[in-house]
Design an enzyme around this catalytic site. Structure first.
Site, PDB file in Angstrom:
ATOM      1  N   ARG A   1      18.101  -5.879  14.857  1.00 18.30           N
ATOM      2  CA  ARG A   1      18.367  -6.621  16.191  1.00 18.30           C
ATOM      3  C   ARG A   1      17.412  -7.832  16.697  1.00 18.30           C
ATOM      4  O   ARG A   1      16.410  -7.871  16.267  1.00 18.30           O
ATOM      5  CB  ARG A   1      18.184  -5.309  17.191  1.00 18.30           C
ATOM      6  CG  ARG A   1      16.927  -4.997  17.676  1.00 18.30           C
ATOM      7  CD  ARG A   1      16.786  -4.017  18.697  1.00 18.30           C
ATOM      8  NE  ARG A   1      17.167  -4.219  19.951  1.00 18.30           N
ATOM      9  CZ  ARG A   1      18.397  -4.145  20.451  1.00 18.30           C
ATOM     10  NH1 ARG A   1      19.293  -3.363  19.920  1.00 18.30           N
ATOM     11  NH2 ARG A   1      18.785  -4.407  21.740  1.00 18.30           N
TER      12      ARG A   1
ATOM     13  N   ASP B   1       0.874  -1.117   0.127  1.00 26.86           N
ATOM     14  CA  ASP B   1      -0.022   0.047   0.101  1.00 26.86           C
ATOM     15  C   ASP B   1       0.572   1.381  -0.109  1.00 26.86           C
ATOM     16  O   ASP B   1       2.186   1.258   0.633  1.00 26.86           O
ATOM     17  CB  ASP B   1      -1.020  -0.072   1.297  1.00 26.86           C
ATOM     18  CG  ASP B   1      -0.411  -0.309   2.338  1.00 26.86           C
ATOM     19  OD1 ASP B   1       0.720  -1.044   2.463  1.00 26.86           O
ATOM     20  OD2 ASP B   1      -0.630   0.467   3.624  1.00 26.86           O
TER      21      ASP B   1
ATOM     22  N   HIS C   1       7.419   8.318   4.987  1.00 27.86           N
ATOM     23  CA  HIS C   1       6.363   8.977   4.942  1.00 27.86           C
ATOM     24  C   HIS C   1       6.595  10.638   4.726  1.00 27.86           C
ATOM     25  O   HIS C   1       5.580  11.246   4.863  1.00 27.86           O
ATOM     26  CB  HIS C   1       5.774   8.926   6.513  1.00 27.86           C
ATOM     27  CG  HIS C   1       5.323   7.664   6.724  1.00 27.86           C
ATOM     28  ND1 HIS C   1       4.051   7.566   7.630  1.00 27.86           N
ATOM     29  CD2 HIS C   1       5.481   6.401   6.194  1.00 27.86           C
ATOM     30  CE1 HIS C   1       3.804   6.293   7.589  1.00 27.86           C
ATOM     31  NE2 HIS C   1       4.523   5.511   6.660  1.00 27.86           N
TER      32      HIS C   1
ATOM     33  N   GLU D   1      -0.516  -2.385   5.237  1.00 26.37           N
ATOM     34  CA  GLU D   1       0.482  -2.234   6.048  1.00 26.37           C
ATOM     35  C   GLU D   1       0.453  -1.047   6.882  1.00 26.37           C
ATOM     36  O   GLU D   1       0.800  -1.298   8.142  1.00 26.37           O
ATOM     37  CB  GLU D   1       1.750  -2.605   5.680  1.00 26.37           C
ATOM     38  CG  GLU D   1       2.726  -2.705   6.598  1.00 26.37           C
ATOM     39  CD  GLU D   1       3.539  -1.328   7.207  1.00 26.37           C
ATOM     40  OE1 GLU D   1       3.499  -1.483   8.580  1.00 26.37           O
ATOM     41  OE2 GLU D   1       3.545  -0.368   6.646  1.00 26.37           O
ATOM     42  N   GLU D   2      -0.009   0.076   6.526  1.00 28.36           N
ATOM     43  CA  GLU D   2      -0.136   1.424   7.046  1.00 28.36           C
ATOM     44  C   GLU D   2      -1.230   1.312   8.157  1.00 28.36           C
ATOM     45  O   GLU D   2      -1.459   2.350   8.786  1.00 28.36           O
ATOM     46  CB  GLU D   2      -0.133   2.463   6.208  1.00 28.36           C
ATOM     47  CG  GLU D   2       1.175   2.600   5.057  1.00 28.36           C
ATOM     48  CD  GLU D   2       2.417   3.018   5.720  1.00 28.36           C
ATOM     49  OE1 GLU D   2       2.319   3.173   7.050  1.00 28.36           O
ATOM     50  OE2 GLU D   2       3.229   3.013   5.074  1.00 28.36           O
TER      51      GLU D   2
END
Length: 434
Positions: free
Chosen positions: A215, A104, A405, A170-171
């Protein structure tokens, strides 16, 4: 014709059709990646020019599905509304591994100046808005499509199965939708038949181009949306004592939230961000309104601490409202869980990523980041690792390059082949595990 050329390049460097499973040489992978690299760039630019918002990625999904079918993969569409799942079965049975990309775009007016910049629009919250791939998902799709082509060319050498997951939304869940793309795809069987043993994904971010970092354990924050609705009593702005001032109440709540986070959470152990980002109230300069709404985001790295902070924030907001004579409704909705990289897989992955990126270009102990990703829901279902790919423009300090963004966000296309290679080697090396 392009696929025939790529297949010919592969045939020159791969020992296809071996009777037994064998390790695929990194040089062979690199040659195959370079063969598909121009098409990966073309896909990225095409997606960039034709961005679509969450759960509206119909053209995008069509391009992806057509490509996967052309490679001979088993393809399922409309998994989680617009999601696509491709399954590549090797010549022999073995492990199952998943690779994921998001699809998206964002309601952002692009300002990159690129010759292939977006001029697209979409519908968001009832309005027509500009749409742009301001987070890099266009590169993610292109890299995973390239990886699918490379791995499909190695099918005869594979012992096992690779599942390619192209995820919408996903947003976060669009307004009116109860779930975002990852949660909905899982609910609709994206990780079933076959069920992967592990899942891997990547994201382009500011960073020296060609570097990879992640990580173990908590890497990206859990993300919650917080909504507060205040109810007071309307009055003339000159007579505030004759009403209940929700504007003053809202101002005090902002300060209370800021103090609550800064003075009750140890930032050296569990990074925490609690931001009130919107305050809406009133229509005229001299009328104190009877209602106000506020919204914000909470980012945390510890489940118990999150639950405690939410409970204390709800109580504090209620107390502030009561002090002013107002009432408050406090709501929390999780957009993404904690991105938790499986420790054992994280350790296993480091040399694989180094094989792809080269010595000195992989940091497996990067600091945590307070941005969020709903890849976390896949990790709740099966073990997984999510890593970042540095993609700042050449000659630009990563600390100064436009962030995700931003209207100016523009990932360095030079990293596209590396993203393809990390996907391919991750899948290959996982399937080769004893």
């Amino acid at each position: 014709m392009r696929r025939l050329i790529a297949a010919s390049a592969l045939s020159l460097v791969l020992a296809a059709g071996a009777a037994e499973a064998q390790s695929v040489d990194a040089a062979a992978v690199d040659a195959a990646v370079q063969a598909v690299a121009p098409q990966v760039t073309a896909w990225r630019r095409d997606f960039h020019q034709h961005p679509e918002l969450g759960f509206a990625e119909t053209r995008t999904a069509g391009v992806i599905a057509e490509h996967l079918r052309g490679l001979g993969l088993e393809v399922r569409t409309e998994v989680g509304k617009t999601g696509v799942v491709g399954v590549l079965r090797g010549a022999r049975p073995g492990r199952v591994v998943a690779l994921r990309a998001d699809m998206d775009a964002l309601p952002v007016q692009e300002a990159t100046g690129l010759p292939f910049a977006s001029t697209a629009t979409g519908r968001y919250m009832g309005n027509t808005v500009p749409v742009a791939h301001a987070c890099g998902h266009d590169t993610h799709m292109a890299m995973l499509m390239g990886a699918a082509e490379v791995l499909a060319g190695m099918k005869d050498q594979l012992s096992g199965t690779v599942v390619f997951v192209f995820q919408p939304a996903e947003e976060g869940a669009p307004p009116g939708e109860p779930k975002g793309g990852a949660a909905l795809m899982i609910e609709e069987g994206a990780l079933a038949d076959p069920k992967p043993e592990a899942i891997f994904g990547l994201h382009v971010v500011p960073g020296r181009a060609g570097t990879v970092f992640y990580r173990p354990e908590g890497f990206m924050a859990a993300s919650d949306r917080v909504d507060i609705a205040l109810k007071g009593k309307q009055t003339h702005g000159a007579w505030p004592w004759r009403g209940v001032d929700v504007v003053a109440t809202a101002a005090q709540i902002v300060q209370t939230i800021n103090t609550l986070t800064a003075r009750t959470v140890d930032p050296t152990t569990t990074p925490t961000v609690f931001t009130i980002a919107t305050v809406n109230a009133g229509v005229r300069y001299n009328i104190i309104p009877d209602s106000a709404t506020m919204s914000g985001t909470l980012r945390t790295f510890d489940v118990a601490q999150r639950e405690d902070l939410v409970a204390r924030a709800e109580a504090a907001v209620g107390h502030v409202a009561e002090t002013y004579g107002a009432t408050a409704e406090f709501g929390v909705r999780q957009n993404a869980a904690l991105v938790y990289n499986d420790p054992a897989l994280s350790a296993w992955l480091a040399p694989v990523l180094t094989e792809a990126a080269g010595e000195g270009n992989v940091d497996p102990a990067a600091p945590p980041t307070t941005v969020a990703e709903d890849f976390s829901y896949f990790q709740q279902a099966i073990p997984g690792v999510f890593y970042h790919l540095g993609a700042s423009p050449d000659g630009v300090d990563p600390a100064e390059s436009a962030p995700n963004h931003s209207p100016e966000f523009s990932p360095n296309e030079k990293v596209l082949p590396l993203g393809v290679k990390t996907h391919v080697l991750t899948a290959l090396r996982f399937l080769e595990r004893p």
